[in-house]
Write a protein that holds these residues in place. Structure first.
Motif, mmCIF file in Angstrom:
data_model
loop_
_atom_site.group_PDB
_atom_site.id
_atom_site.type_symbol
_atom_site.label_atom_id
_atom_site.label_comp_id
_atom_site.label_asym_id
_atom_site.label_seq_id
_atom_site.Cartn_x
_atom_site.Cartn_y
_atom_site.Cartn_z
ATOM 1 N N THR A 47 -80.660 -21.304 -70.481
ATOM 2 C CA THR A 47 -81.727 -21.755 -71.390
ATOM 3 C C THR A 47 -82.911 -20.793 -71.326
ATOM 4 O O THR A 47 -83.225 -20.104 -72.295
ATOM 5 C CB THR A 47 -82.188 -23.182 -71.022
ATOM 6 O OG1 THR A 47 -81.067 -24.067 -71.062
ATOM 7 C CG2 THR A 47 -83.255 -23.669 -72.005
ATOM 8 N N GLU A 51 -82.975 -17.472 -73.784
ATOM 9 C CA GLU A 51 -83.926 -17.483 -74.901
ATOM 10 C C GLU A 51 -84.901 -16.318 -74.800
ATOM 11 O O GLU A 51 -85.279 -15.712 -75.811
ATOM 12 C CB GLU A 51 -84.687 -18.822 -74.915
ATOM 13 C CG GLU A 51 -85.723 -18.964 -76.021
ATOM 14 C CD GLU A 51 -85.162 -18.933 -77.434
ATOM 15 O OE1 GLU A 51 -85.952 -18.906 -78.391
ATOM 16 O OE2 GLU A 51 -83.915 -18.920 -77.594
ATOM 17 N N ARG A 55 -85.148 -13.551 -77.813
ATOM 18 C CA ARG A 55 -86.400 -13.257 -78.521
ATOM 19 C C ARG A 55 -86.736 -11.775 -78.453
ATOM 20 O O ARG A 55 -87.255 -11.198 -79.415
ATOM 21 C CB ARG A 55 -87.545 -14.091 -77.932
ATOM 22 C CG ARG A 55 -87.430 -15.562 -78.262
ATOM 23 C CD ARG A 55 -88.657 -16.334 -77.800
ATOM 24 N NE ARG A 55 -88.489 -17.762 -77.977
ATOM 25 C CZ ARG A 55 -89.422 -18.659 -77.682
ATOM 26 N NH1 ARG A 55 -90.600 -18.260 -77.204
ATOM 27 N NH2 ARG A 55 -89.196 -19.944 -77.855
ATOM 28 N N LYS A 73 -78.280 -18.273 -79.522
ATOM 29 C CA LYS A 73 -79.475 -19.085 -79.303
ATOM 30 C C LYS A 73 -79.075 -20.301 -78.476
ATOM 31 O O LYS A 73 -78.158 -21.020 -78.836
ATOM 32 C CB LYS A 73 -80.067 -19.544 -80.638
ATOM 33 C CG LYS A 73 -81.397 -20.277 -80.471
ATOM 34 C CD LYS A 73 -81.935 -20.735 -81.793
ATOM 35 C CE LYS A 73 -83.354 -21.280 -81.675
ATOM 36 N NZ LYS A 73 -83.674 -22.076 -80.509
#
Length: 919
Positions: A47, A51, A55, A73
């Motif tokens: 997670t 992420e 990004r 994602k």
């Protein structure tokens, strides 16, 4: 709370996470804990880190993204305040044979620049420093002597022209005199034409008064002399003395290469050893195979190839000639001196050695029997040219304070650090090297603080454990001095003795204090109690986990009633009943273990018990068990032919052991369809149960139709995966549920067959706990019982169809353990070797592990554990401690015996931590 100063995770649903929300401030040391399978890694890596990486990649241009990995994602609603994330996981950094500790930590890069800038080259002939002389060096010599007259002389090259041609050319250029080797001066037109031992007199200087005009003339003459002499000139003095100068980088008739960074790199042709090409080893005659048993003598056929009617003649000729050179043929090989071993391999005038024998074999290689003979004794051997240093020999001519780069790379990190602390340089070199030396000292300091002081910089990365790799990665990241980032670490204390864990914690706190957020997945109470924010995921594993049962400071958790809190408060404790070892117990032993840093030690391991091998990091535990005991026992049992330490011998009741199994953390299966129930062969029983049902018999379905690995029953669209992968070029691949089977993996005909209302797809989606109950209630008692070993080792939360690749190293290790527990008493006695089995285990899981060890021992097996975990050590029947330090200061046997005697020791690095725990 101010959102800008905090990291906020909202609605995390990756794997078993139950839509959780978490918030903690930046600049904290955050420890995530919980039982195995509760969702810790799902939160930290799948997670938070996933992420952060996604990004970063999304911020790049589409052109740049096509060259990067494809990132999914994660299933999370939102993450606010996310900084750039750096993950440091328990994975071996590189399997590349060229990769070393020095290259991974970038220390080798700094060292090669340091040696190329301030290293001094020394001639291997005279030991004098090699210099490229400048005009100023020659002028300085003239100033020092201040004799009345000096001749500036150039050697004449007669190679391309005759003496007559050279004479005419020199006269045409305006020169008038030459000088011979005895100091006699001739006019060019008068010197004998039948000799070529002459040099050209470029100028003759009177030094009575060394004014500016004379110095300018000297400079011009020196420049001309270097040109005419092709880089060389002589200063000839009145007393027949001669000083030689060269603007080439040469000395003693050898032209040396000027150092450059590539010169010290074994990954380039300029620096790599030409024989092994920078690997440090090559395929050759393996000494371990030629002399497999060093306890035998030459007379007792210690040299394996010299057996049989024909080849034994080589042994006979050595025995006949041995007396003349005092070579004892009745003395075991491991007791011979280096000179005597050299005679055996290289031979002498009275007999031929082993190397001569293999040269003879090489000459007959066109015959098939000689090719087979040679292949039998070939293996990976140390390169004799570079002695494993990987660099060309010329690199070792360059030294700083009497040490070459190979010398420094061969030092343990602690000794390398001491050497750099004591390094003194002249002002010129200090100015050049100051920044480099500071960087090197900083990186060595961090490596020592994270408990890697015993490693050498030329150690291959492929030989490092997962914990060592992770700490090296950590040290490299600290060297980069990044701030404002999130560091995510996966159990950094793996492989660390409790003594070293405190130092590691101090390093993480320093990383936090310079402005980073440090997130650590950890089970060690030391890290939990030091946490600014402690997140406990639970309450149990798998579908029963994925919730935040506590979030607060490390000190506050003891006020709660979670499973973790109960262990920290002492309300629950890990327990195992210690077995008493009889005085006449059966044992297996190792004698004269001296591999790596081991100091010729003898140990015994009682059979049918739990033995723990402990000691500080680098003390020699792996060398003793995995590199000596395991290969020696495998050879004795006929399972392998490799021996690493030829000096060590195996003793004791070896006949009582029928097999040896090393349970490590390698994946249990490489196929994407491999899973725990296929590994334990339970799925075969399940398929047979479905094939035996009435619904299957009516339409003539066999067990093969219920397999997702073969055609016939599986979905033809997704080939039994349950999903299809859509490639999106440079964007992340999309995994879509298969439209044809809706993720059920099988054809409709197969899914129509049910047992107690459940089809094969429903069963694969069950957890092991659920499947145990389901098959018991469906009267498939035999299948139900096969799940018990998996439940006993704490893996009841896994789904039956969960792929092996998704299992952690610790989970994979326990699946292997369950496999042997499932065999019961149907297999002969086995000696099990576990290498840090507590990796990734919560206190409660350690209890389950000890229960599993007990089950193995009750089945008549022997368990040997290489371990740092205090709860495992203090509940072992027999303890072997090595130390007292790591590296060269380690390798001593500090203690072996029963745990109760071990607890009474005073000067043990381990006992102090055991005494801190109240039973």
């Amino acid at each position: 709370m101010n959102k800008q100063k905090n990291l906020i995770i909202t609605g995390a649903r990756v794997n078993n996470l139950k839509n959780i929300n978490i918030e903690f401030p930046h600049g904290h040391l955050v420890v995530i804990t919980g039982v195995s399978g509760s969702g810790k890694s799902s939160l930290a890596f799948e997670t938070l880190y996933a992420e952060g990486q996604r990004r970063y990649v999304e911020s790049l241009s589409s052109y740049a993204r096509q060259f990067l990995g494809k990132l999914d994602k994660p299933e999370v609603d939102n993450i606010q305040g996310l900084s750039p994330a750096i993950a440091i996981q328990q994975k071996v950094i590189s399997r590349n044979p060229r990769s070393t500790v020095g290259t991974v930590t970038e220390l080798h890069d700094y060292l090669k620049v340091l040696f190329s800038r301030i290293g001094k080259t020394y001639s291997p002939v005279s030991g004098n420093q090699v210099k490229r002389h400048q005009k100023s060096d020659v002028v300085q010599r003239i100033k020092e002597r201040l004799d009345s007259v000096v001749l500036i002389v150039s050697p004449i090259d007669f190679k391309d022209r005759s003496i007559t041609e050279v004479s005419k050319l020199l006269l045409a250029q305006g020169y008038s005199r030459v000088i011979d080797n005895n100091g006699n001066i001739y006019k060019i037109e008068d010197f004998p034409k039948n000799q070529n031992h002459y040099s050209l007199v470029v100028d003759r200087l009177h030094l009575d008064e060394l004014d500016e005009e004379t110095l300018n003339r000297a400079n011009d003459s020196i420049e001309i002399a270097f040109f005419e002499g092709r880089g060389k000139l002589f200063l000839c003095w009145g007393n027949s003395q001669k000083d030689e100068f060269s603007n080439e980088f040469s000395l003693d008739g050898i032209l040396f290469e000027e150092p450059s960074p590539a010169f010290f790199t074994f990954n380039t042709p300029q620096g790599a050893c030409p024989d092994c090409e920078g690997f440090g080893s090559k395929i050759g005659i393996d000494k371990n195979l030629v002399i497999p048993n060093q306890s035998l003598s030459i007379y007792e056929n210690a040299i394996a190839p010299w057996k049989g009617e024909k080849l034994s003649k080589w042994k006979d000729q050595m025995i006949l000639g041995a007396e003349k050179v005092n070579l004892p043929v009745h003395k075991s090989i491991n007791l011979l001196s280096q000179d005597q071993l050299s005679l055996i391999w290289n031979g002498c005038e009275y007999f031929k050695g082993i190397n001569d024998f293999f040269k003879y074999v090489e000459s007959k290689i066109y015959k098939i029997q000689f090719r087979v003979l040679q292949a039998r004794y070939r293996g990976k051997t140390l390169c004799q040219t570079c002695k494993g240093n990987r660099l060309r020999k010329e690199a070792d001519y360059v030294k700083i304070n009497e040490l070459s780069i190979s010398d420094i790379l061969s030092l343990p990190i602690s000794k390398a650090q001491d050497w750099f602390k004591k390094l003194t340089l002249n002002p010129h070199d200090e100015l050049i090297a100051n920044r480099l030396v500071i960087e090197i000292k900083n990186r060595l300091n961090v490596l020592e603080r994270v408990g890697l002081h015993y490693l050498t910089l030329n150690r291959s990365s492929a030989t490092l454990s997962g914990g060592e790799s992770q700490r090296i990665h950590l040290a490299t990241s600290l060297g980069a001095s990044l701030v404002g980032s999130i560091y995510i670490l996966d159990e950094p204390s793996i492989g660390l003795h409790s003594k070293d864990a405190k130092e590691l914690l101090a390093v993480l706190i320093k990383l936090r204090d310079i402005g980073n957020t440090v997130v650590v997945v950890e089970h060690d109470s030391l890290f939990m109690e030091a946490a600014d924010t402690l997140i406990d995921i639970g309450p149990a594993a798998g579908s029963n986990g994925g919730q935040v049962v506590f979030s607060g400071s490390g000190a506050e958790i003891k006020q709660k009633n979670t499973l973790t809190a109960k262990y920290l408060k002492g309300e629950k404790r890990v327990y195992r009943e210690i077995r008493t070892i009889e005085k006449k117990a059966n044992t297996i032993g190792i004698r004269n273990a001296s591999l790596n840093n081991l100091k010729n030690i003898d140990i015994d391991i009682p059979l049918g018990n739990l033995s723990a091998v402990c000691g500080v990091s680098g003390s020699g535990k792996t060398s003793l068990i995995k590199n000596i005991l395991v290969p020696a026992l495998q050879k004795e049992l006929g399972e392998s032919n490799s021996i690493i330490d030829l000096s060590a011998s195996l003793t004791g009741d070896i006949s009582l052991i029928q097999s040896i199994e090393v349970i490590d953390q390698n994946p249990i299966g490489k196929s994407s369809r491999s899973n725990p129930v296929t590994y334990l062969k339970i799925y075969d029983e399940i398929r047979s149960a479905f094939a035996a049902s009435k619904g299957a018999q009516i339409i003539d379905l066999k067990a093969k139709h219920f397999s997702f690995n073969t055609d016939g029953g599986r979905c033809d669209m997704c080939k039994g995966d349950g999903f299809v992968t859509i490639e999106m070029q440079f964007m992340a691949d999309i995994h879509l549920t298969c439209d044809h089977c809706n993720g059920d993996r099988f054809q409709d005909t197969i899914l129509g067959v049910k047992i107690n209302g459940k089809n094969i797809s429903d069963v694969l989606k069950m957890t092991i706990d659920e499947a145990f109950v389901f098959f018991r209630e469906s009267n498939f008692i035999k299948i139900s019982k096969k799940f018990e070993p998996l439940i006993d080792v704490g893996l009841g939360y896994l789904q039956l169809g969960q792929t092996s690749s998704s299992l952690s190293g610790g989970e994979g290790q326990r699946v292997k353990l369950a496999y042997y527990l499932s065999k019961g008493k149907s297999i002969d006695p086995i000696l099990f070797v576990f290498d840090e089995p507590t990796t990734g285990l919560h206190f409660d899981d350690v209890q389950k592990l000890l229960n599993s060890f007990n089950a193995l021992i009750k089945l008549g097996h022997t368990v040997v554990v290489i371990e740092h975990h205090i709860d495992i050590i203090r509940h072992s029947d027999w303890v072997i401690e090595l130390g007292p330090e790591g590296g060269e200061k380690g390798g001593h046997l500090l203690f072996q015996g029963e745990i109760e005697k071990f607890k009474k020791l005073e000067n043990s690095p381990t006992v102090n931590f055991i005494k801190d725990i109240k039973d």
